[in-house]
Every structure is written in structure tokens, then in C-alpha cells.
Design an enzyme around this catalytic site. Structure first.
Site, PDB file in Angstrom:
ATOM      1  N   GLN A 102      17.283  77.571 -76.101  1.00 58.56           N
ATOM      2  CA  GLN A 102      18.472  77.694 -76.949  1.00 58.56           C
ATOM      3  C   GLN A 102      18.632  79.088 -77.548  1.00 58.56           C
ATOM      4  O   GLN A 102      19.554  79.332 -78.331  1.00 58.56           O
ATOM      5  CB  GLN A 102      18.476  76.623 -78.039  1.00 58.56           C
ATOM      6  CG  GLN A 102      17.472  76.815 -79.151  1.00 58.56           C
ATOM      7  CD  GLN A 102      17.408  75.594 -80.045  1.00 58.56           C
ATOM      8  OE1 GLN A 102      16.912  74.553 -79.657  1.00 58.56           O
ATOM      9  NE2 GLN A 102      17.930  75.709 -81.253  1.00 58.56           N
ATOM     10  N   ARG A 136      15.025  82.406 -90.818  1.00 52.75           N
ATOM     11  CA  ARG A 136      15.226  83.820 -90.490  1.00 52.75           C
ATOM     12  C   ARG A 136      15.310  84.709 -91.732  1.00 52.75           C
ATOM     13  O   ARG A 136      15.220  85.931 -91.612  1.00 52.75           O
ATOM     14  CB  ARG A 136      16.495  83.996 -89.642  1.00 52.75           C
ATOM     15  CG  ARG A 136      16.364  83.422 -88.217  1.00 52.75           C
ATOM     16  CD  ARG A 136      17.630  83.648 -87.414  1.00 52.75           C
ATOM     17  NE  ARG A 136      17.501  83.218 -86.031  1.00 52.75           N
ATOM     18  CZ  ARG A 136      17.771  81.998 -85.576  1.00 52.75           C
ATOM     19  NH1 ARG A 136      18.180  81.061 -86.408  1.00 52.75           N
ATOM     20  NH2 ARG A 136      17.631  81.711 -84.292  1.00 52.75           N
ATOM     21  N   HIS A 179      14.371  72.281 -94.857  1.00 57.04           N
ATOM     22  CA  HIS A 179      13.711  71.324 -93.955  1.00 57.04           C
ATOM     23  C   HIS A 179      13.084  70.176 -94.762  1.00 57.04           C
ATOM     24  O   HIS A 179      13.169  69.010 -94.364  1.00 57.04           O
ATOM     25  CB  HIS A 179      12.586  72.016 -93.176  1.00 57.04           C
ATOM     26  CG  HIS A 179      13.041  73.098 -92.247  1.00 57.04           C
ATOM     27  ND1 HIS A 179      12.717  74.419 -92.437  1.00 57.04           N
ATOM     28  CD2 HIS A 179      13.782  73.063 -91.110  1.00 57.04           C
ATOM     29  CE1 HIS A 179      13.215  75.155 -91.462  1.00 57.04           C
ATOM     30  NE2 HIS A 179      13.887  74.364 -90.647  1.00 57.04           N
ATOM     31  N   ASN A 196      12.477  74.788 -98.065  1.00 63.47           N
ATOM     32  CA  ASN A 196      12.938  73.605 -98.806  1.00 63.47           C
ATOM     33  C   ASN A 196      14.098  72.878 -98.144  1.00 63.47           C
ATOM     34  O   ASN A 196      14.309  71.694 -98.385  1.00 63.47           O
ATOM     35  CB  ASN A 196      13.327  73.993-100.238  1.00 63.47           C
ATOM     36  CG  ASN A 196      12.097  74.203-101.095  1.00 63.47           C
ATOM     37  OD1 ASN A 196      11.014  73.698-100.764  1.00 63.47           O
ATOM     38  ND2 ASN A 196      12.233  74.959-102.169  1.00 63.47           N
TER      39      ASN A 196
HETATM   40  P1  AMP Z   1      15.792  74.752 -87.558  1.00 62.81           P
HETATM   41  O1  AMP Z   1      14.319  74.722 -87.808  1.00 62.81           O
HETATM   42  O2  AMP Z   1      16.461  75.987 -88.031  1.00 62.81           O
HETATM   43  O3  AMP Z   1      16.143  74.365 -86.145  1.00 62.81           O
HETATM   44  O4  AMP Z   1      16.397  73.601 -88.472  1.00 62.81           O
HETATM   45  C1  AMP Z   1      15.947  72.279 -88.373  1.00 62.81           C
HETATM   46  C2  AMP Z   1      16.875  71.399 -89.163  1.00 62.81           C
HETATM   47  O5  AMP Z   1      16.881  71.814 -90.533  1.00 62.81           O
HETATM   48  C3  AMP Z   1      18.336  71.475 -88.667  1.00 62.81           C
HETATM   49  O6  AMP Z   1      18.887  70.175 -88.671  1.00 62.81           O
HETATM   50  C4  AMP Z   1      18.977  72.371 -89.695  1.00 62.81           C
HETATM   51  O7  AMP Z   1      20.364  72.155 -89.842  1.00 62.81           O
HETATM   52  C5  AMP Z   1      18.224  71.988 -90.957  1.00 62.81           C
HETATM   53  N1  AMP Z   1      18.309  73.049 -91.958  1.00 62.81           N
HETATM   54  C6  AMP Z   1      18.073  74.377 -91.760  1.00 62.81           C
HETATM   55  N2  AMP Z   1      18.316  75.067 -92.902  1.00 62.81           N
HETATM   56  C7  AMP Z   1      18.724  74.159 -93.819  1.00 62.81           C
HETATM   57  C8  AMP Z   1      19.131  74.255 -95.181  1.00 62.81           C
HETATM   58  N3  AMP Z   1      19.178  75.421 -95.833  1.00 62.81           N
HETATM   59  N4  AMP Z   1      19.478  73.116 -95.830  1.00 62.81           N
HETATM   60  C9  AMP Z   1      19.442  71.923 -95.192  1.00 62.81           C
HETATM   61  N5  AMP Z   1      19.072  71.763 -93.905  1.00 62.81           N
HETATM   62  C10 AMP Z   1      18.711  72.869 -93.223  1.00 62.81           C
END
Ligand code: AMP
Length: 282
Positions: A61, A189, A37, A35
Site C-alpha cells: 500500500q 508519521r 490506535h 493514542n
Molecule cells: P495505521 O497504523 O496508520 O494504518 O492506522 C491504523 C488504524 O488507526 C486506522 O484505522 C487509522 O484510521 C487509525 N488511526 C490512525 N490515527 C488515528 C487517530 N489520530 N485517531 C483515531 N484513529 C486513528
């Protein structure tokens, strides 16, 4: 929803949208969507005319190869979620498509001290890889808006600078952290936590919230020490770092008065998983 796996086809599609003056809002992700994302997709739909998401687990990364190996991959479920939320375009490239000439960065950026503390100090090479892929994605998509989460606070601050240096026509929108009902910040994760680890995990946000309530009530260093102790009390969590930093410069501070607005950032090892979270203070 259109799904593109190669850059040329994606750019052709986006070119048509740009030719009719549609504003593009872009949400880069590594998939295993939750949620958090999806809240970024919602914001993208409000900001732009065409919402573009990407799913790419960027190998450059990951400083820990095991973390890359174990990173959850759920393309089919992700696609269904994006369609349901009304995302217009998904870019789903392979590593070869993104890095045809190898993964060595072609461009070097300098973000001064922004990349030094916290994640920069504890995950060597992480920000170089993140900047490399976000820069590449911005060159490909050329969006009007990029939507990123406050969850990765330092990452968003660095991307803000990347836009100033290399993509002045793109504006960043930073979205609030979406949490589970018990306060745990949503993360791809989290699914890797064992049940008893998952039960412990809300202590992270509880400690940050307590620290926040002690703003200018208890000396910063004491409050910081208490927060670390609270997280580590049960013995199952190990704090990688818990820093109180200036919310703009991201440099750690020792006294509340040292910054108008501060951010408390934490990284915690819990079982085989490393979790991060943060709260703004002041
Ligand atoms: P990731 O897939 O972890 O690289 O995250 C993709 C984007 O989703 C990044 O901009 C994160 O900061 C954002 N994101 C990840 N977890 C959350 C969350 N719990 N609430 C809001 N945005 C998130």
C-alpha cells in the site's frame, strides 16, 4: 497477551474463542502506536469479548518506496502499550507469512467511484494494496467487528464496501480522530517531523476548523481557496489536495447545497512527511 507470528497458530487460538461464542473485535494497524490506535483498542474491548490487534507494515500500500523505508517500527514499545491496554491477541506477521506466493493481489474488487478521488487520485495503487491486506486479514481473523479510524476517512468508506461485498458477517465501527492538544491529528508519521515543521503542523486542523465554521456562510469554493492559502501561507507546507466531498459518495462538490453531509479531506506535504486529516461538515 498472546502474540502470533503465523496464521495457523493464530487461527487455532481464535477457533477456540469462536467455539465458545466469544465475539472478536479486530484492530488492524501498521504499528508505531499512539493514542489514536489505543482509542480503537478501547472501543474493541467494549464491542467484543476478545480483542485482536495486528501490526503489519504492508508494503503493497506504499506508493512511495522512501515512505515505506522510513516508516517507524517500534514492535517492543507497541507490545508493551497493547499489554497495558488489555489487548488479548496480537498478530505480528512477516511479509513472507502474509504473501508467501508474492505480493500480486489474488482477488480484484470494484468500488466504483469511491476509490477515484483524493487519496485514490494522489497515491496510485494505495487503495489496491490496502484492500488486499485488509481482505487477507479479514479472511484470517474472521472478526465480528473491525474498528477503524475516521482519520483515514476514505479508507474506512472503502472497507465498509469491502465488508458488503466479501465479509457480510463483520461490522465496521469507525472511531473519531484523536488529536494532540494543539489540534494536530495523531499519526505514526508525526515523529518524523522536524521541530519547526511540528510547530507548523497544527495549521492544518486550524484551517479545516475555519472552513467548517464557514459552512453555508461563505461560498464553498471561496472557503476552500482560503483554507488552502492559510495552510500554504508560511511557505513550508504544500497542499496535495483539499477537497470538500459528499460524506457518503466521497465525490467532490462545488456548492454546500450539493450534499446533506460533507467531509473536508486534506493531504499536506510538510518536509519529508505527508500528513492527512479531515472534518465532517453539516
Ligand atoms: P495505521 O497504523 O496508520 O494504518 O492506522 C491504523 C488504524 O488507526 C486506522 O484505522 C487509522 O484510521 C487509525 N488511526 C490512525 N490515527 C488515528 C487517530 N489520530 N485517531 C483515531 N484513529 C486513528
Amino acid at each position: 497477551m498472546y502474540i502470533f507470528r503465523n496464521i495457523v497458530d493464530l487461527r487455532l487460538h481464535l477457533h477456540k474463542a469462536k467455539a465458545t461464542n466469544q465475539k472478536i473485535a479486530f484492530v488492524p494497524t501498521m504499528g508505531a502506536l499512539h493514542n489514536g490506535h489505543l482509542s480503537l483498542i478501547k472501543i474493541a474491548k467494549e464491542k467484543g469479548d476478545l480483542t485482536v490487534a495486528s501490526i503489519f507494515v504492508n508494503p503493497t500500500q506504499f506508493n512511495d518506496p522512501k515512505d515505506l523505508d522510513k516508516y517507524p517500527r517500534k514492535d517492543e514499545e507497541d507490545i508493551a502499550m497493547l499489554i497495558e491496554k488489555g489487548c488479548d491477541v496480537l498478530f505480528l506477521p512477516s511479509v513472507e507469512e502474509m504473501y508467501p506466493d508474492g505480493t500480486k493481489p489474488k482477488k480484484e474488487f470494484n468500488f466504483g467511484k469511491l476509490t477515484e478521488p483524493m487519496e485514490g487520485a494522489h497515491r496510485p495503487g494505495h487503495f489496491e494494496g490496502m484492500v488486499q491486506v485488509v481482505n487477507l486479514l479479514l479472511e484470517i481473523v474472521e472478526p465480528d467487528f473491525i474498528i477503524m479510524g475516521q482519520k483515514d476517512y476514505q479508507q474506512a468508506a472503502i472497507v465498509r464496501q469491502l465488508l458488503v461485498q466479501a465479509h457480510p458477517n463483520t461490522e465496521i465501527v469507525v472511531a473519531p480522530i484523536i488529536r494532540e492538544e494543539d489540534g494536530l491529528a495523531m499519526s505514526s508519521r508525526n515523529v518524523r517531523l522536524l521541530p519547526d515543521e511540528r510547530a507548523e503542523a497544527p495549521t492544518i486542523y486550524a484551517s479545516l476548523s475555519t472552513l467548517k465554521s464557514l459552512y453555508k456562510v461563505m461560498p464553498l469554493k471561496e472557503a476552500q481557496k482560503e483554507a488552502i492559502e492559510k495552510i500554504e501561507a508560511s511557505g513550508s507546507m504544500k497542499v496535495d489536495y483539499l477537497e470538500v466531498a459528499d460524506a457518503i459518495t466521497l465525490q467532490p462538490i462545488d456548492h454546500w447545497a450539493d450534499a446533506d453531509k460533507a467531509v473536508v479531506c486534506v493531504a499536506v506535504h510538510l518536509g519529508k512527511v505527508r500528513l492527512i486529516d479531515n472534518v465532517l461538515v453539516g
